[in-house]
Write a protein that holds these residues in place. Structure first.
Motif, mmCIF file in Angstrom:
data_model
loop_
_atom_site.group_PDB
_atom_site.id
_atom_site.type_symbol
_atom_site.label_atom_id
_atom_site.label_comp_id
_atom_site.label_asym_id
_atom_site.label_seq_id
_atom_site.Cartn_x
_atom_site.Cartn_y
_atom_site.Cartn_z
ATOM 1 N N VAL A 1 0.839 -1.193 0.000
ATOM 2 C CA VAL A 1 0.000 0.000 0.000
ATOM 3 C C VAL A 1 0.876 1.244 0.000
ATOM 4 C CG1 VAL A 1 -1.766 1.311 1.240
ATOM 5 C CG2 VAL A 1 -1.857 -1.192 1.216
ATOM 6 N N TYR A 2 0.730 2.062 -1.033
ATOM 7 C CA TYR A 2 1.414 3.345 -1.118
ATOM 8 C C TYR A 2 0.422 4.428 -0.712
ATOM 9 C CZ TYR A 2 4.894 0.805 -3.853
ATOM 10 O OH TYR A 2 5.851 -0.086 -4.266
ATOM 11 N N HIS A 3 0.895 5.394 0.067
ATOM 12 C CA HIS A 3 -0.052 6.424 0.528
ATOM 13 C C HIS A 3 0.643 7.755 0.734
ATOM 14 C CE1 HIS A 3 0.657 5.942 5.152
ATOM 15 N NE2 HIS A 3 1.735 5.609 4.506
ATOM 16 N N ALA A 4 -0.183 8.796 0.845
ATOM 17 C CA ALA A 4 0.349 10.148 1.042
ATOM 18 C C ALA A 4 -0.719 11.076 1.583
ATOM 19 C CB ALA A 4 0.888 10.709 -0.275
ATOM 20 N N PHE A 5 -0.300 11.977 2.489
ATOM 21 C CA PHE A 5 -1.109 13.112 2.894
ATOM 22 C C PHE A 5 -0.563 14.317 2.133
ATOM 23 C CE2 PHE A 5 -1.642 10.219 6.443
ATOM 24 C CZ PHE A 5 -2.981 10.377 6.776
ATOM 25 N N TYR A 6 -1.417 15.051 1.469
ATOM 26 C CA TYR A 6 -0.952 16.142 0.622
ATOM 27 C C TYR A 6 -1.794 17.397 0.877
ATOM 28 C CZ TYR A 6 -5.135 15.414 -2.185
ATOM 29 O OH TYR A 6 -6.439 15.312 -2.600
ATOM 30 N N ILE B 1 -4.340 10.038 -0.029
ATOM 31 C CA ILE B 1 -4.367 9.138 -1.193
ATOM 32 C C ILE B 1 -3.810 7.781 -0.787
ATOM 33 C CG2 ILE B 1 -3.477 8.711 -3.527
ATOM 34 C CD1 ILE B 1 -3.125 11.747 -3.804
ATOM 35 N N LYS B 2 -4.438 6.739 -1.300
ATOM 36 C CA LYS B 2 -3.950 5.390 -1.044
ATOM 37 C C LYS B 2 -4.070 4.580 -2.325
ATOM 38 C CE LYS B 2 -6.208 3.116 2.117
ATOM 39 N NZ LYS B 2 -6.718 2.298 3.234
ATOM 40 N N VAL B 3 -2.984 3.904 -2.697
ATOM 41 C CA VAL B 3 -2.989 3.000 -3.849
ATOM 42 C C VAL B 3 -2.617 1.612 -3.355
ATOM 43 C CG1 VAL B 3 -1.923 2.428 -6.058
ATOM 44 C CG2 VAL B 3 -2.460 4.800 -5.525
ATOM 45 N N VAL B 4 -3.520 0.665 -3.579
ATOM 46 C CA VAL B 4 -3.345 -0.714 -3.115
ATOM 47 C C VAL B 4 -2.845 -1.566 -4.275
ATOM 48 C CG1 VAL B 4 -4.483 -2.676 -2.010
ATOM 49 C CG2 VAL B 4 -5.258 -0.341 -1.507
ATOM 50 N N THR C 1 -1.342 20.087 -9.620
ATOM 51 C CA THR C 1 -2.692 19.537 -9.487
ATOM 52 C C THR C 1 -2.708 18.537 -8.332
ATOM 53 O OG1 THR C 1 -2.301 17.667 -10.981
ATOM 54 C CG2 THR C 1 -3.123 19.719 -11.980
ATOM 55 N N CYS C 2 -3.909 18.236 -7.881
ATOM 56 C CA CYS C 2 -4.070 17.196 -6.859
ATOM 57 C C CYS C 2 -3.868 15.818 -7.481
ATOM 58 C CB CYS C 2 -5.453 17.284 -6.221
ATOM 59 S SG CYS C 2 -5.748 18.789 -5.289
ATOM 60 N N ALA C 3 -4.312 15.659 -8.717
ATOM 61 C CA ALA C 3 -4.227 14.352 -9.375
ATOM 62 C C ALA C 3 -2.788 13.885 -9.540
ATOM 63 C CB ALA C 3 -4.922 14.413 -10.735
ATOM 64 N N GLU C 4 -1.866 14.818 -9.693
ATOM 65 C CA GLU C 4 -0.468 14.412 -9.901
ATOM 66 C C GLU C 4 0.109 13.726 -8.668
ATOM 67 O OE1 GLU C 4 2.762 17.183 -10.152
ATOM 68 O OE2 GLU C 4 1.646 18.725 -9.070
ATOM 69 N N GLU C 5 -0.487 13.969 -7.504
ATOM 70 C CA GLU C 5 0.026 13.333 -6.290
ATOM 71 C C GLU C 5 -0.072 11.811 -6.374
ATOM 72 O OE1 GLU C 5 1.630 15.019 -4.173
ATOM 73 O OE2 GLU C 5 1.049 17.016 -4.879
ATOM 74 N N LEU C 6 -1.016 11.320 -7.164
ATOM 75 C CA LEU C 6 -1.164 9.869 -7.338
ATOM 76 C C LEU C 6 0.046 9.244 -8.017
ATOM 77 C CD1 LEU C 6 -4.926 9.450 -8.242
ATOM 78 C CD2 LEU C 6 -3.660 7.926 -6.734
#
Length: 476
Positions: A380-385, A402-405, A453-458
């Protein structure tokens, strides 16, 4: 195990009614229509129009029973009238209220005495909904679909009894029948006064004046922590571990209620009941789950009775989402006509919750991924932005997450994406396309972002939960 046994027992009881099914014989070409759809919501309309476009004789029966408060609406189903459309428009009204506050930080000279007029908003929203009602009727007419403002129920596998608002009856026959009657909100009938003093989403979007204060009773609620905290900072008070006793009692002084000029509404899972009770399913032998009231369907949307199909919210195991019902309806129509064999794929369907800080997701949750693949096989990759637009406005961004499983092995196939932040729906929609193409973590890392952008954080994610490192984004 007991619940499963009860369900199977209920199904067996319904199955025994098959001996009562009418044995009427219909010669080829003697049906009134080749397809009749009961239900004029998103799925039913999509199915009927697609079939008509492919040369079928089609009719749609749609009738809205007034709510307990007497609210009624036109063609289009829940999404158009008391769901997605008015919800998103009122959500936008709430976001504009926040934007006004932000604007002062950006130098706009805005009077402190600004107020919101619910009646102006409500009239605009309701007028838009009515225009959609009319548009759906025009589309049916243009596509030569017969629209019957009547309530339909099954007589046998080819015959429907239709009743209008004045009680006038008629029968309609069809080669195939599609059930798409959707659902209606549940009332907490165990709470004294709920029926008399409570309202549901069937009513709130059609109120002429602001309700001022709302209480959202719920049972068995699980809230994502960041969403709960975000809601509290947006003047939504969460009363946890409390029980509704009597809705006709004044709240104790210790309980804080917040009056909002605009209320962003979201369901705390009292749930919706399937509109199947009046369809006469038992007589015809259509199997249902007696605990949910939903119709049991196969992968091709077929019920236990030949020639009868079910789509949308009334079908067991299907996501209660407008786009899935629309796509399922179109694909079903194509199969019934013989133009395709493609089945609806219900996996990896993206969705969004329009809370003050939006939440979007697609694919599996972290917990479900671990259940299916094992905890050691999931990364699980994650971030507070912090969104850039929050900085000057000095808005709290602690809940933007954001969380990517992913699977740990190989290129790390992405199993789920979860995004909390501004415009979550717009962000999630784009990334959901990747799931159709075998999205991996490597694909994300190799993608060049749009800055800022917020989307780039992914695509910048690099901290795993397993590492225990601070996941706060501190720069580019």
């Amino acid at each position: 195990m007991a619940a499963f046994s009860r369900r199977r027992q209920g199904i067996k009881v319904l199955c025994c009614f098959r001996t009562l099914i009418s044995t009427r014989n219909f010669a080829a070409g003697t049906f009134d229509y080749e397809l009749v759809v009961i239900g004029g919501g998103s799925g039913g309309l999509a199915c009927s129009k697609e079939a008509a476009q492919l040369g079928q004789r089609v009719a749609v029966l749609d009738y809205v029973e007034p709510s307990l408060k007497g609210t009624k609406w036109g063609l289009g189903g829940t999404c158009v009238n008391v769901g997605c459309i008015p919800k998103k428009l009122m959500h936008q009204a709430a976001l504009l209220g926040t934007a006004v506050k932000d604007a002062r930080k950006y130098g706009w000279q805005i009077p402190e005495s600004l107020s919101h007029d619910w009646s102006v908003m409500a009239e605009a929203v309701q007028n838009h909904v009515k225009s959609l009602n009319w548009g759906h009727r025009v589309q049916l007419q243009d596509k030569k679909v017969k629209y019957l403002n009547m309530k339909g129920s099954l007589v046998d596998k080819h015959t429907i009894r239709a009743v209008n608002a004045k009680g006038k009856e008629m029968t309609v026959t069809a080669k195939n029948i599609v059930l798409a009657t959707g659902g209606r909100p549940k009332y907490p009938t165990h709470v004294p006064g709920a029926m008399e003093f409570g309202i549901t989403s069937d009513d709130v979007f059609w109120l002429k004046e602001s309700p001022k204060k709302t209480s959202l009773p719920s049972t068995q609620v699980t809230l994502v922590t960041v969403m709960a905290t975000s809601s509290q900072t947006a003047d939504v008070v969460l009363l946890l571990s409390c029980r509704a006793v009597n809705s006709n009692l004044k709240p104790p002084k210790a309980v804080r209620y917040v009056a909002l000029p605009v209320i962003t509404l979201f369901s705390l899972t009292l749930g919706r009941a399937s509109e199947t009770k009046t369809l006469n399913l038992e007589k015809v032998g259509v199997e249902i789950n007696i605990e949910t009231g939903k119709i049991i369907v196969a992968a091709d949307e077929a019920t236990s009775v030949p020639n009868i199909f079910a789509i949308g919210d009334i079908a067991e195991g299907r996501p209660e989402l407008t786009p899935t019902a629309i796509k399922a309806g179109k694909l079903l129509a194509r199969r019934l006509v013989g133009h395709s064999t493609e089945l609806m794929n219900y996996d990896n369907v993206a969705t969004t919750v329009f809370t003050p800080l939006e939440y979007g997701c697609v694919g599996l949750s972290e917990e479900e991924a671990e259940r299916r693949h094992g905890k050691d096989q999931v990364e699980v990759y994650h971030a507070f932005y912090k969104p850039l637009e929050f900085t000057v406005a000095e808005r709290d961004a602690t809940q933007c997450y954001i969380k990517v499983v992913c699977l740990r092995e190989g290129d790390q196939r992405v199993l789920g994406i979860h995004f909390t932040g501004p415009s979550a729906g717009e962000v999630t929609q784009g990334f959901s396309l990747g799931f159709q193409c075998g999205l991996t973590y490597e694909h994300l890392r190799n993608t060049v972002g749009i800055h800022p952008t917020c989307a780039e954080e992914l695509i910048k994610l690099n901290i795993t939960k397993r590492s225990g490192l601070d996941a706060t984004v501190t720069g580019c």
